[in-house]
Design an enzyme around this catalytic site. Structure first.
Site, mmCIF file in Angstrom:
data_model
loop_
_atom_site.group_PDB
_atom_site.id
_atom_site.type_symbol
_atom_site.label_atom_id
_atom_site.label_comp_id
_atom_site.label_asym_id
_atom_site.label_seq_id
_atom_site.Cartn_x
_atom_site.Cartn_y
_atom_site.Cartn_z
ATOM 1 N N LYS A 78 0.869 -1.187 0.000
ATOM 2 C CA LYS A 78 0.000 0.000 0.000
ATOM 3 C C LYS A 78 0.895 1.222 0.000
ATOM 4 C CE LYS A 78 -4.396 1.064 0.133
ATOM 5 N NZ LYS A 78 -5.547 0.266 -0.349
ATOM 6 N N ASP A 94 -7.111 4.178 -4.538
ATOM 7 C CA ASP A 94 -7.784 3.993 -3.244
ATOM 8 C C ASP A 94 -8.433 5.351 -2.970
ATOM 9 O OD1 ASP A 94 -7.950 1.944 -0.852
ATOM 10 O OD2 ASP A 94 -7.594 3.857 0.110
ATOM 11 N N TRP A 117 -20.542 3.974 -5.102
ATOM 12 C CA TRP A 117 -21.243 4.053 -6.385
ATOM 13 C C TRP A 117 -21.424 2.658 -6.996
ATOM 14 C CZ3 TRP A 117 -18.215 3.160 -10.987
ATOM 15 C CH2 TRP A 117 -18.940 3.255 -12.166
ATOM 16 N N GLY A 139 -20.565 6.617 2.715
ATOM 17 C CA GLY A 139 -19.631 7.098 1.705
ATOM 18 C C GLY A 139 -20.385 7.494 0.451
ATOM 19 N N GLY A 168 -18.171 7.700 -2.600
ATOM 20 C CA GLY A 168 -17.063 7.646 -3.552
ATOM 21 C C GLY A 168 -17.264 6.533 -4.559
ATOM 22 N N ASN A 169 -16.158 6.167 -5.175
ATOM 23 C CA ASN A 169 -16.152 5.172 -6.237
ATOM 24 C C ASN A 169 -16.751 3.838 -5.781
ATOM 25 O OD1 ASN A 169 -14.100 2.731 -7.055
ATOM 26 N ND2 ASN A 169 -14.743 3.949 -8.805
ATOM 27 N N VAL A 170 -16.399 3.433 -4.586
ATOM 28 C CA VAL A 170 -16.817 2.130 -4.089
ATOM 29 C C VAL A 170 -18.321 2.121 -3.754
ATOM 30 C CG1 VAL A 170 -16.486 0.623 -2.089
ATOM 31 C CG2 VAL A 170 -14.506 1.457 -3.339
HETATM 32 P P1 NDP Z 1 -13.199 7.679 -2.563
HETATM 33 O O1 NDP Z 1 -12.168 8.703 -2.386
HETATM 34 O O2 NDP Z 1 -13.811 7.568 -3.903
HETATM 35 O O3 NDP Z 1 -14.353 7.854 -1.490
HETATM 36 C C1 NDP Z 1 -14.225 7.726 -0.091
HETATM 37 C C2 NDP Z 1 -15.352 8.487 0.468
HETATM 38 O O4 NDP Z 1 -15.574 8.324 1.843
HETATM 39 C C3 NDP Z 1 -15.116 9.963 0.318
HETATM 40 O O5 NDP Z 1 -16.298 10.525 -0.045
HETATM 41 C C4 NDP Z 1 -14.664 10.374 1.710
HETATM 42 O O6 NDP Z 1 -14.721 11.756 2.006
HETATM 43 C C5 NDP Z 1 -15.664 9.620 2.443
HETATM 44 N N1 NDP Z 1 -15.394 9.568 3.829
HETATM 45 C C6 NDP Z 1 -14.223 9.520 4.461
HETATM 46 N N2 NDP Z 1 -14.411 9.485 5.762
HETATM 47 C C7 NDP Z 1 -15.736 9.500 5.934
HETATM 48 C C8 NDP Z 1 -16.561 9.468 7.073
HETATM 49 N N3 NDP Z 1 -16.029 9.422 8.297
HETATM 50 N N4 NDP Z 1 -17.892 9.466 6.917
HETATM 51 C C9 NDP Z 1 -18.421 9.473 5.697
HETATM 52 N N5 NDP Z 1 -17.686 9.522 4.593
HETATM 53 C C10 NDP Z 1 -16.363 9.547 4.717
HETATM 54 O O7 NDP Z 1 -12.571 6.304 -2.132
HETATM 55 P P2 NDP Z 1 -13.039 4.851 -2.522
HETATM 56 O O8 NDP Z 1 -14.483 4.828 -2.777
HETATM 57 O O9 NDP Z 1 -12.089 4.394 -3.552
HETATM 58 O O10 NDP Z 1 -12.699 4.078 -1.177
HETATM 59 C C11 NDP Z 1 -13.635 3.889 -0.128
HETATM 60 C C12 NDP Z 1 -13.197 2.720 0.762
HETATM 61 O O11 NDP Z 1 -13.087 1.535 -0.024
HETATM 62 C C13 NDP Z 1 -11.822 2.888 1.425
HETATM 63 O O12 NDP Z 1 -11.824 2.258 2.684
HETATM 64 C C14 NDP Z 1 -10.903 2.128 0.473
HETATM 65 O O13 NDP Z 1 -9.718 1.717 1.138
HETATM 66 C C15 NDP Z 1 -11.797 0.964 0.114
HETATM 67 N N6 NDP Z 1 -11.439 0.239 -1.089
HETATM 68 C C16 NDP Z 1 -11.223 0.866 -2.272
HETATM 69 C C17 NDP Z 1 -10.921 0.127 -3.400
HETATM 70 C C18 NDP Z 1 -10.718 0.790 -4.721
HETATM 71 O O14 NDP Z 1 -10.417 0.070 -5.680
HETATM 72 N N7 NDP Z 1 -10.872 2.101 -4.842
HETATM 73 C C19 NDP Z 1 -10.806 -1.324 -3.371
HETATM 74 C C20 NDP Z 1 -11.093 -1.894 -2.086
HETATM 75 C C21 NDP Z 1 -11.388 -1.115 -1.001
HETATM 76 P P3 NDP Z 1 -13.370 12.506 2.565
HETATM 77 O O15 NDP Z 1 -12.385 12.447 1.452
HETATM 78 O O16 NDP Z 1 -13.752 13.890 2.908
HETATM 79 O O17 NDP Z 1 -12.880 11.810 3.788
HETATM 80 O O1 2IT Z 2 -7.883 -1.734 -0.936
HETATM 81 C C1 2IT Z 2 -7.796 -2.196 -2.085
HETATM 82 O O2 2IT Z 2 -7.878 -3.421 -2.311
HETATM 83 C C2 2IT Z 2 -7.601 -1.267 -3.194
HETATM 84 N N1 2IT Z 2 -7.583 -0.072 -2.963
HETATM 85 C C3 2IT Z 2 -7.390 -1.781 -4.591
HETATM 86 C C4 2IT Z 2 -5.974 -2.195 -4.802
HETATM 87 C C5 2IT Z 2 -5.592 -2.580 -6.193
HETATM 88 O O3 2IT Z 2 -4.403 -2.847 -6.374
HETATM 89 O O4 2IT Z 2 -6.434 -2.615 -7.093
#
Ligand code: NDP
Ligand code: 2IT
Length: 445
Positions: free
Chosen positions: A124, A164, A241, A235, A237-239
């Protein structure tokens, strides 16, 4: 295994690294039995070797903002373990990023990647850079400066970063552009690339889609499905969605999303154009969900609150670590939740996890539930290596198959005498055994 001694020694060595110590304890608690039954692990000191990263790179990232001011951030890459394949894991750009958070994420990634069935080690990285409110040009300059250091330690066969929190398609583009220029190669060194320059179809959706496929498998064990179920998501974000899209497609009603400002409750369901609107909100760079309630007046905004107070059948935390605590868990149970799937990494505190396991509801830990994201990154690596690109249906089918196989592994190692599947134990044991056996095969390194 003397768990308390290992933890005390680790706490002494790494004081204050709360998230890292939390993640290690959870895994060690789960694997204790299988570890003790296999003395070859103890004699090779597998635990001591597994809990420390192979190496950590920390570096300074200097860049110039739009006003001509010099900015300095901290950059990191934690290469944790490469027993079963090249280091693999995302990059997080968020002001809260520190070594403890990246070590917890890197440690978890070892077992998650092992579960995917694909040959990937755990890593990471990231930075305390805050993308919020930055212009495109600022994000580009930051990413270029970050890659100026990172490129020295990554490569398609050594370490393959991805996205991430705070790192999506735009950032991967800027990072890849700089890598390509420095390394003078055009390879699969990052995943989550643009679809027209080496990215895999379905990768943007994969974490959320995979999580819903996993939830489907869990529900099947109770002769249930997603159809007609009410789902609370945190949340936006991408996940979140991806999870909202697939859950809706399979007949569930998603009633919440949340941001740092509070949560939205939409009794009509967050579907169709509302899911696209979620992406617009995220892209607006303001980091608030409140505007959703202006756009869709039937929805109510709850300032400063978390969505875990609404009545739902399924809860899917999709935001960040430790966002759901004991009180939230008790409230969810009281309101009748019967399935919790962790889509974010480690979103439930250890106390919340205990509440869910004690209640014997369906409870899926992040390592298993969100592994679809990195698994599809693995599929992107395969396509890049073959210089081919698979159609959407093929990637989705492979993802679905992988999620089913992760569910099977969890059942195999997590089913107790009473028939209850402890998915936490199952995921940890299955992930651990593959890595530990590979370490034994490869000697003391
Ligand atoms: P994004 O940046 O797209 O979205 C994360 C969202 O969560 C943001 O909107 C963020 O806002 C919000 N957030 C953070 N803290 C809080 C809180 N306390 N309450 C409510 N919302 C909050 O990230 P991802 O969608 O990519 O990631 C979300 C989670 O999924 C993370 O834990 C990540 O590690 C995990 N993940 C992601 C993967 C990927 O491929 N992207 C794969 C596997 C897991 P703010 O920025 O203001 O904190
Ligand atoms: O937490 C995770 O598994 C990710 N953010 C995705 C990692 C990746 O290499 O696709």
């Amino acid at each position: 295994m003397n768990l308390e001694k290992i933890m005390t020694d680790l706490e002494k060595k790494h004081p204050g690294e709360a998230e890292y110590l939390q993640a290690v304890r959870e895994v060690l608690e789960s694997i204790q039995d299988v570890y003790n039954e296999n003395p070859q692990f103890e004699s090779a000191h597998i635990i001591e070797r597994l809990v420390e990263p192979d190496r950590i790179l920390t570096f300074k990232v200097c860049w110039t903002d739009d006003n001509g001011n010099v900015q300095v951030n901290q950059g990191y890459r934690v290469q944790f373990n490469n027993a079963i394949g090249p280091y693999k894991g995302g990059l997080r750009f968020h002001p809260s990023v520190n070594l403890s958070i990246l070590k917890f994420l890197g440690f978890e990634q070892i077992f998650k990647n092992s579960l995917t069935t694909l040959p990937m080690g755990g890593a990471k990285g990231g930075s305390d850079f805050d993308p919020k409110g930055k212009s495109n040009a600022e994000v580009m300059r930051f990413c270029q400066a970050f890659m100026l250091e990172l490129w020295k330690v990554i490569g398609p066969e050594t370490d393959v970063p991805a996205g991430d929190i705070g790192v999506g398609g735009r950032e991967i583009g800027f990072l890849y552009g700089m890598y390509k220029k420095l390394a003078r190669e055009n390879t699969g060194v990052l995943t989550g690339k643009g679809l027209n320059w080496g990215g895999s179809l379905i990768r943007p959706e994969a974490t959320g889609f995979g999580a819903v496929y996993f939830a489907e498998e869990m529900l099947k064990t109770k002769n249930q499905s997603l159809k007609g179920k009410t789902v609370a998501i945190s949340g936006f974000g991408n996940v979140a969605w991806g999870a909202a899209t697939k859950a809706t497609e399979l007949g569930a009603k998603v009633v919440t999303i949340s941001g740092p400002d509070g949560y939205i409750y939409d009794p009509d369901g967050i579907s169709g154009e509302k899911i696209d609107y979620m992406l617009e909100l995220r892209a607006s760079n303001q980091d608030i969900v409140k505007p959703y309630s202006y756009e869709y007046p039937n929805a109510k905004f709850h300032q400063g609150k978390r969505p875990w107070e609404v009545k739902c059948d399924i809860a899917m935390p999709c935001a960040t670590q430790n966002e759901l605590d004991k009180k939230d868990a008790e409230l969810l149970i009281k309101n009748g939740v019967f399935c919790v799937t962790e889509v974010a990494n480690m979103p439930c505190t250890p106390e919340a996890m205990e509440v869910f396991l004690d209640s014997k509801i369906l409870y899926g830990p992040s390592k298993a539930v969100n592994a679809g994201g990195v698994a599809t990154s693995g599929l992107e690596m395969s396509q890049n290596a073959m210089k081919l690109s698979w159609p959407k249906e093929e990637v989705d089918q492979r993802l679905h198959h992988i999620m089913k196989s992760i569910h099977e592994s969890c059942e195999k190692y997590g089913k107790g005498k009473d028939g209850y599947v402890n998915y936490v134990k199952g995921a940890n044991v299955a992930g651990f055994l593959k890595v530990a056996n590979a370490m034994l095969d490869q000697g003391i390194l």
